[in-house]
Write an enzyme that holds these catalytic residues in place. Structure first.
Site, PDB file in Angstrom:
ATOM      1  N   HIS A  66      -9.200   2.886  -0.889  1.00 29.37           N
ATOM      2  CA  HIS A  66      -8.056   2.723  -0.704  1.00 29.37           C
ATOM      3  C   HIS A  66      -7.516   2.183  -1.943  1.00 29.37           C
ATOM      4  CE1 HIS A  66      -3.937   1.605   0.323  1.00 29.37           C
ATOM      5  NE2 HIS A  66      -4.091   1.001   1.565  1.00 29.37           N
TER       6      HIS A  66
ATOM      7  N   LYS B 270      -8.714   8.707   2.522  1.00 21.87           N
ATOM      8  CA  LYS B 270      -9.427   7.488   2.128  1.00 21.87           C
ATOM      9  C   LYS B 270     -10.713   7.330   2.610  1.00 21.87           C
ATOM     10  CE  LYS B 270      -4.912   4.673   1.758  1.00 21.87           C
ATOM     11  NZ  LYS B 270      -3.941   5.717   2.414  1.00 21.87           N
TER      12      LYS B 270
ATOM     13  N   HIS C 150      -1.937   8.097   6.335  1.00 16.18           N
ATOM     14  CA  HIS C 150      -2.296   6.844   5.702  1.00 16.18           C
ATOM     15  C   HIS C 150      -3.712   6.506   5.792  1.00 16.18           C
ATOM     16  CE1 HIS C 150      -1.740   3.215   3.431  1.00 16.18           C
ATOM     17  NE2 HIS C 150      -1.953   2.473   4.375  1.00 16.18           N
TER      18      HIS C 150
ATOM     19  N   PHE D  38       1.530  -3.453   3.832  1.00 17.25           N
ATOM     20  CA  PHE D  38       1.591  -4.922   4.535  1.00 17.25           C
ATOM     21  C   PHE D  38       3.034  -4.992   4.318  1.00 17.25           C
ATOM     22  CE2 PHE D  38      -2.915  -6.850   3.974  1.00 17.25           C
ATOM     23  CZ  PHE D  38      -3.640  -5.939   5.294  1.00 17.25           C
TER      24      PHE D  38
ATOM     25  N   CYS E 249       0.819  -1.123   0.072  1.00 19.94           N
ATOM     26  CA  CYS E 249      -0.073  -0.060   0.079  1.00 19.94           C
ATOM     27  C   CYS E 249       0.757   1.450  -0.087  1.00 19.94           C
ATOM     28  CB  CYS E 249      -0.969   0.037   1.135  1.00 19.94           C
ATOM     29  SG  CYS E 249      -1.923  -1.655   1.248  1.00 19.94           S
TER      30      CYS E 249
ATOM     31  N   GLU F 199      -0.700   4.470  13.762  1.00 24.02           N
ATOM     32  CA  GLU F 199      -0.382   5.891  13.120  1.00 24.02           C
ATOM     33  C   GLU F 199      -0.350   6.966  14.010  1.00 24.02           C
ATOM     34  OE1 GLU F 199      -2.146   6.834   9.168  1.00 24.02           O
ATOM     35  OE2 GLU F 199      -0.616   8.134   8.615  1.00 24.02           O
TER      36      GLU F 199
END
Lengths: 434, 84
Positions: free
Chosen positions: A343, A338, A308, A402, A168, A319
């Site tokens: 995403h 997002k 993110h 990931f 991502c 985060e």
């Protein structure tokens, strides 16, 4: 006179932006959509027909593919590559790239989380039982570097053409690495961006098996809600975004319109868990600090953060802790688009870099879609309900993937004297003055 | 065994599909190399589709040997005739 980047290398200008995204198919449309703060998620009938546990996604609004691609080109490539080529065409047009570029000095740097997996899924479903009948173009269509190399072919750019796979974070990695290549003199210009189109049965099914995705099937528009107490996972999207990056002095010399600067980049890896971020956010926080240091900036120089913010508990919590660490509890306003876009996997980093730079330039931080109350509100300054007006300043844009992949960009808007920049200096200021 | 007319329509349809054009655009005198700059993968795709439709083994060399679409059709007609 053009000053150098704090590293001693060349500064890097953003001179063109193109995108094909759920929030809109051009920058202004996407900007308007994220400022409005309404989600673009909607029910996708084919997902229900496929008996998937997730019935919705954020799709790119239909547009005229034939305006970008011949039918001959189009039938040899998959949707992931198509979206990238269309976004890139818009970016090149937006930059008004001159014809006289030295092709060897222009690179293509593209990130993709899953590359050709969706088209490999398609050919597997259609031809696994009769492999001798597979389309001849199966390999060139499905190989991971297909989007990037098709883009290089389209323009005949013969500099380094690299495909980045940091899940991502791929789009952010690509923009950061492209900027480094220009900064250190390997390239004069680059097309940098990301693409993915992961709204398929197997890919969606696989993510859903990890319970990474929201299953708010009855209310898709409320599903993507970064940092909100009631979040239950991310919402899959598709799309591509491309930035034209140029050596600052060359962009100035040709009189290019400059959106701003890719001033800082850093990436690192949690090296801890294959999908879950480290809970304390220490490594991600260090990545943010390194990106700021790379730009020659301090935390006080950052006007806002594009998080993110996937709308998964694990990402958002880690985060928020990482931001709190990096900014010593003095969080600038934090947004997470997002909530609107979903995403885009490899497409997200580049799309968000473009939007973050525009928001920074216009001094307007989008509200986080569907955010009512957050358990992370004591750690970070989340933008809720309406856009937040800020002074024009640098923006930090985060992407985490990931595999524990962290990548952070620092973008600085150009002082072009826009309507919301009273007293903007006619020339870029030095890092110390920012 | 298909008539030459049937064969011509099939060949032109397959070619036009691979090249993203219309069957009427592909004529007997069309040269795939000169007029379309066809590449080897596209030519192989044309061959593979014709193999499936005609249940006939077609070598890429068979197709590259033909200068025009008309010559390729002639060649295929001879091959289908030879088989029956």
């Amino acid at each position: 006179m053009t000053r150098r980047h704090p590293s001693g290398g060349h500064r890097v200008a953003v001179t063109g932006i193109g995108l094909k995204s759920p929030a809109g198919n051009d920058l202004e449309a996407a900007y308007t959509a994220v400022l409005k703060g309404g989600s673009t998620a909607a029910t996708v009938p084919r997902l229900i027909e496929a008996d998937l546990p997730v019935h919705f996604a954020c799709l790119v609004p239909e547009f005229d593919l034939d305006a970008y691609l011949t039918r001959r080109e189009s039938r040899q490539i998959d949707r992931t590559t198509r979206l990238l080529l269309c976004a890139a065409t818009d970016a090149v047009e937006d930059a008004v790239l001159p014809a006289g570029l030295t092709p060897e000095r222009v690179g293509v740097q593209i990130g993709t989380g899953i590359g050709g997996l969706p088209s490999m899924e398609e050919v597997t479903l259609s031809h696994a039982a009769r492999p001798r009948d597979m389309p001849v173009h199966t390999v060139p269509r499905t190989m991971a570097n297909s989007p990037a190399t098709r883009l290089a072919m389209r323009y005949g750019f013969r500099g380094p053409c690299t495909t980045y796979a940091s899940a991502c974070a791929s789009g952010t990695t690509a923009v950061g690495e492209a900027a480094r290549k220009i900064r250190y003199g390997d390239l004069d210009a680059a097309l940098a961006g990301g693409t993915d189109s992961a709204v398929t049965t197997v890919v969606m099914g696989a993510f859903a098996r990890m319970r990474a995705m929201s299953v708010r099937n009855a209310d898709p528009e409320r599903a993507s809600r970064p940092f909100d107490t009631d979040r239950d996972g991310f919402v899959m999207a598709e799309g591509a975004a491309v930035l034209v990056l140029e050596r600052w002095d060359l962009a100035l010399a040709r009189g290019a319109r400059i959106y701003g600067e890719v001033a800082g980049f850093a990436d690192n890896c949690d090296a801890s868990h294959i999908v879950a971020p480290t809970e304390d956010g220490a490594t991600a926080g260090r990545c943010m600090r390194q990106a700021l240091a790379d730009a020659g900036l301090s935390t006080a120089d950052i006007g806002h953060i594009n998080a993110h913010g996937t709308s998964t508990v694990l990402n958002d919590r880690a985060e928020a802790r990482a931001i709190e660490r990096c900014f010593h509890g003095q969080s600038p306003p934090v947004t997470a688009v997002k909530g609107v876009t979903g995403h885009l996997i490899g497409g997200s980093g580049a799309l968000e870099a473009a939007l973050a730079l525009l928001c920074a330039a216009r001094g307007s931080v989008p509200p986080i879609a569907n955010l009512r109350a957050s358990p992370e509100a004591d750690l970070v300054d989340l933008v809720v309900g309406a856009p937040r007006s800020i002074a024009r300043a640098a923006v930090l844009s985060n992407s985490f993937g990931f595999g524990g992949q962290n990548a952070c960009l620092v973008l600085v808007p150009e002082d072009g004297g826009g309507p919301q920049s009273p007293g903007a200096a006619p020339h870029p200021r030095t890092p110390q003055q920012r | 065994m298909p008539t030459r007319e049937e064969l011509s329509l099939l060949v032109r349809t397959v070619i036009s599909d691979v090249l993203g054009t219309e069957a009427e655009e592909v004529r007997e005198q069309t040269s795939l190399e000169v007029d379309y700059g066809i590449d080897s993968l596209e030519l192989m795709e044309v061959g593979a589709r014709l193999e499936r439709s005609l249940r006939l083994r077609i070598e890429v060399e068979d197709l590259t040997a033909a200068q025009t679409v008309g010559q390729a059709i002639d060649l295929l007609q001879a091959r289908t005739a030879g088989r029956s």
